[in-house]
Design an enzyme around this catalytic site. Structure first.
Site, PDB file in Angstrom:
ATOM      1  N   TYR A 324       0.805  -1.216   0.000  1.00 34.64           N
ATOM      2  CA  TYR A 324       0.000   0.000   0.000  1.00 34.64           C
ATOM      3  C   TYR A 324       0.840   1.268   0.000  1.00 34.64           C
ATOM      4  CZ  TYR A 324      -3.688  -3.121   1.900  1.00 34.64           C
ATOM      5  OH  TYR A 324      -4.592  -4.122   2.113  1.00 34.64           O
ATOM      6  N   THR A 360      -3.059  -6.498  -6.668  1.00 36.33           N
ATOM      7  CA  THR A 360      -2.927  -5.460  -5.642  1.00 36.33           C
ATOM      8  C   THR A 360      -3.174  -6.052  -4.258  1.00 36.33           C
ATOM      9  OG1 THR A 360      -5.257  -4.790  -5.453  1.00 36.33           O
ATOM     10  CG2 THR A 360      -3.983  -3.853  -7.284  1.00 36.33           C
ATOM     11  N   ASP A 361      -2.696  -5.349  -3.243  1.00 36.56           N
ATOM     12  CA  ASP A 361      -3.115  -5.680  -1.896  1.00 36.56           C
ATOM     13  C   ASP A 361      -4.599  -5.326  -1.761  1.00 36.56           C
ATOM     14  OD1 ASP A 361      -3.025  -6.430   0.820  1.00 36.56           O
ATOM     15  OD2 ASP A 361      -1.002  -5.636   1.032  1.00 36.56           O
ATOM     16  N   TRP A 362      -5.187  -5.674  -0.637  1.00 36.17           N
ATOM     17  CA  TRP A 362      -6.647  -5.671  -0.507  1.00 36.17           C
ATOM     18  C   TRP A 362      -7.210  -4.272  -0.239  1.00 36.17           C
ATOM     19  CZ3 TRP A 362      -4.952  -9.610  -2.397  1.00 36.17           C
ATOM     20  CH2 TRP A 362      -5.598 -10.833  -2.459  1.00 36.17           C
ATOM     21  N   LEU A 364      -8.010  -1.342  -2.472  1.00 38.97           N
ATOM     22  CA  LEU A 364      -7.461  -0.098  -3.008  1.00 38.97           C
ATOM     23  C   LEU A 364      -8.500   0.798  -3.670  1.00 38.97           C
ATOM     24  CD1 LEU A 364      -4.778  -1.674  -2.549  1.00 38.97           C
ATOM     25  CD2 LEU A 364      -3.898  -0.531  -4.577  1.00 38.97           C
TER      26      LEU A 364
END
Length: 647
Positions: A324, A360-362, A364
């Protein structure tokens, strides 16, 4: 000596397994389990196949012997833009205790708040899902998984689902490791680094692979290979410590154990994270939340954090997850990693020639309500001003393929209809995602054998090796006058932080320090909640690393009454000079049961660990060190690599 037995067990397991077998080049047939569970199959020229699109013909994507690239292109040509958009999202879903698929009021954990997986398949054409809380009986996870694959097979093209999970194989006190119900429990990854044995890491990863395969988990949202160069950061417990070379060795063995030499039907696809390294967070404040202050590089050490990822690329990690954080001052715009074209396209895609999946990370894209008047904002740092659709476009333009923790394929369709996103660009990401499903064998046999789950998870030799890892990772930091190991069944002990029924197998447990020969204290590294109303953020281990106030005074008073042995759980590098000075013996663990701690304290096993990160001598030293530089605090209490042995 127990330690030699531990190593013998390790070597025997590694020798028994070796590397998982690679698929042969001879003609393949649909596995019997898939034929048994597949409701639609047909004959074409005497060949049995899974007629996934129900047209009665053997299409190239259904042909188990066709080249994977041919299968990918054929399926892609048959997909609508809606189906392609559905590939790009991986939301969290709940898993019912009885294996049923409908939304249940009894569902537990964070997935319970989201739509059921079958709703996502029907309404959004999705087929990638992340599971958090799963049934206590792993067999019911397998039942749910098979039911879901059977449901997905009925969709227009029969595209199988891919299920992902965070780590589930650690004895852990942190929120980043899922409950290990039924699964084998090892020490946490800093403990594996403390042991420093590549063969053990590969054996650990092999066990994870076998147990994930048993219940249908096919994507590991790990390993986490950030470097722990900022000791206040709350995610250190998932790393291999602060040394890049050690982390590179560990990730090499880890990916080899999970994926094998190449991705195949016996592999678990690794989503290695968090590119390009999330360790150097300013003041250790995690960018899950708006309290973050960006990633900073005062030591101009950005490239050092890439070293473990370079090892992961050599092992062909199947996927990469950016973090992030904002790489402050490192690129042409200060935006979060997944929004940052310089990070994803220029560095990852172009410099490193990485063509795997980038997810992606969770979270966004969309905000999350967390309670009355509390909103958890999307992690769109540097891009907060953009609309949700504009965020989608910027992330895709940056070079990412998939959105973790999100469920809004309609935004992709909106961009396509507006002429802002081409279907050709969607195809680039869809190819990568479909290729991974084919490599994992999901189109040929997506099912698991529910009857074998009990025999494949938590085998006695697996559990034994898990216990051995917890014991070996323990790191002896002080042992005044040979205090440890204690003699079993000789001493009277006062304990805190331990189960008295466990300790009673090794010593007589008394009620007060005054009655005891020794006090045994199990402590956790201190942490102090951040200034936030977000309940999730309040559970992160942020803040200072030293005991303070009444608790510090209480501990020092207790230690003045009786010779004291301290075991401290290091999920972050504790600042404990006073406790170290007052103790007779000081030992660290990286996730261990009370029984395994006692096995070491009472001499049935020996501590073998070496610190995977330094322990600073003061909070002033922590505040003065460079966030991106390893082992650089002034006059550390214990240096990186320190660890004593029993004599």
């Amino acid at each position: 000596m127990r330690v030699f037995l531990n190593y013998a067990l390790l070597l025997s397991i590694v020798a028994t397994w070796g590397c998982q077998s690679e698929p042969g080049m001879s003609e393949k047939t649909i596995p019997a389990l898939a034929l048994e569970k597949t409701t639609l199959k047909a004959e074409a020229d005497g060949t049995t196949f899974r007629d996934l699109n129900k047209n009665g013909n053997l299409d190239p994507y259904e042909d188990i012997n066709a080249p994977i690239e041919e299968r990918v292109e054929d399926l892609l040509s048959q997909m609508t833009v809606e189906e392609k958009a559905g590939l790009l999202f991986m939301p969290g879903v709940g898993v019912n205790e009885d294996g049923s698929l409908e939304k249940s009021d009894k569902a537990k954990g964070p997935g319970a708040r989201y739509p059921a997986a079958i709703e996502n398949i029907d309404n959004g054409k999705l087929n990638h899902f992340n599971v958090w809380t799963i049934p206590e009986d792993p067999k019911m996870m397998a039942v749910w998984y098979n039911n879901l694959q059977a449901y997905a097979e009925k969709s227009r093209l029969g595209i199988p689902v891919t299920i992902a999970s965070d780590p589930r194989h650690h004895f852990s006190n942190t929120i980043f490791s899922m409950a290990a119900d039924g699964f084998t429990q090892f020490c946490e990854t800093p403990g594996l680094a403390a042991i420093g044995n590549d063969s053990l890491v590969e054996a650990f990863a092999n066990i994870v692979r076998e147990e994930y395969l048993a219940v249908g988990l096919r994507v590991a949202l790990h390993p986490q290979i950030d470097l722990a160069t900022e000791p206040r950061w709350s995610r250190i417990s998932g790393t291999f410590g602060e040394d890049a070379a050690l982390s590179a060795r560990m990730v090499t063995a880890y990916i080899k154990g999970l994926q094998g030499e190449s991705l195949n039907e016996r592999s678990i696809a690794c989503m290695t994270k968090h590119f390009p390294g999330g360790g150097p967070q300013k003041e250790g404040l995690d960018p899950h939340f708006a309290i973050q202050k960006g990633q900073i590089y005062p030591g101009e050490n950005f490239d050092y954090h890439l070293i473990p990822f370079e090892a992961a690329f050599k092992m062909n990690t199947a996927s990469i997850m950016p973090y992030y954080g904002i790489p402050t001052g490192q690129t042409d715009e200060d935006v979060a990693m997944a929004y940052n074209k310089a990070i994803i396209t220029d560095l990852l895609r172009n410099k490193y020639q990485y063509d795997g999946v980038v997810c992606t990370d969770w979270g966004l894209l969309t905000d999350v309500p967390m309670g009355p008047d509390v909103i958890w904002p999307a992690r769109a740092w540097g891009a907060e001003h953009l609309s949700e659709a504009e965020r989608v476009q910027k992330i895709i333009d940056a070079g990412c393929d998939q959105f973790g923790g999100e469920n809004c394929p309609e935004l992709v369709l909106q961009l396509v209809e507006a002429g802002k996103l081409s279907e050709e660009r969607i195809d680039e990401s869809a190819r990568r995602l479909l290729r991974q499903k084919f490599q994992l064998g999901l189109f040929d046999n997506p099912f698991v054998d529910e009857t074998q789950v009990g025999e494949r998870i938590g085998k006695p030799d697996y559990r034994k090796l898990g216990d051995v890892s917890q014991q070996m990772a323990m790191t002896l930091l002080k042992n005044e006058a040979g205090t440890l190991p204690l003699q079993p069944n000789v001493h009277k002990v006062y304990i805190e932080g331990m189960d008295s029924s466990v300790v009673a197998r090794y010593a007589t447990v008394v009620d007060s320090p005054e009655e005891a020969d020794f006090a045994i204290l199990r402590l956790n590294t201190p942490w102090y909640p951040a200034d936030t109303k977000n309940p999730f953020a309040l559970s992160f281990h942020h803040g200072d690393l030293n005991f303070q106030g009444k608790e510090q005074a209480r501990l020092m008073e207790l230690m003045g009454k009786v010779p004291t042995i301290v075991d401290i759980y290091l999920d972050r590098p504790a600042v404990i000079p006073d406790i170290a000075g007052a103790s007779k013996a000081l030992i660290a663990d990286f996730g261990a049961s009370d029984q395994n701690v006692c096995e070491v304290l009472f001499g049935n096993a020996r501590p073998q660990g070496k610190l995977p990160f330094e322990l600073p001598s003061s909070m002033e030293a922590v505040r003065n060190q460079l966030t991106d530089v390893p082992y650089d605090s002034e006059d550390p209490l214990y240096k990186f690599g320190y660890g004593l042995n029993y004599k």
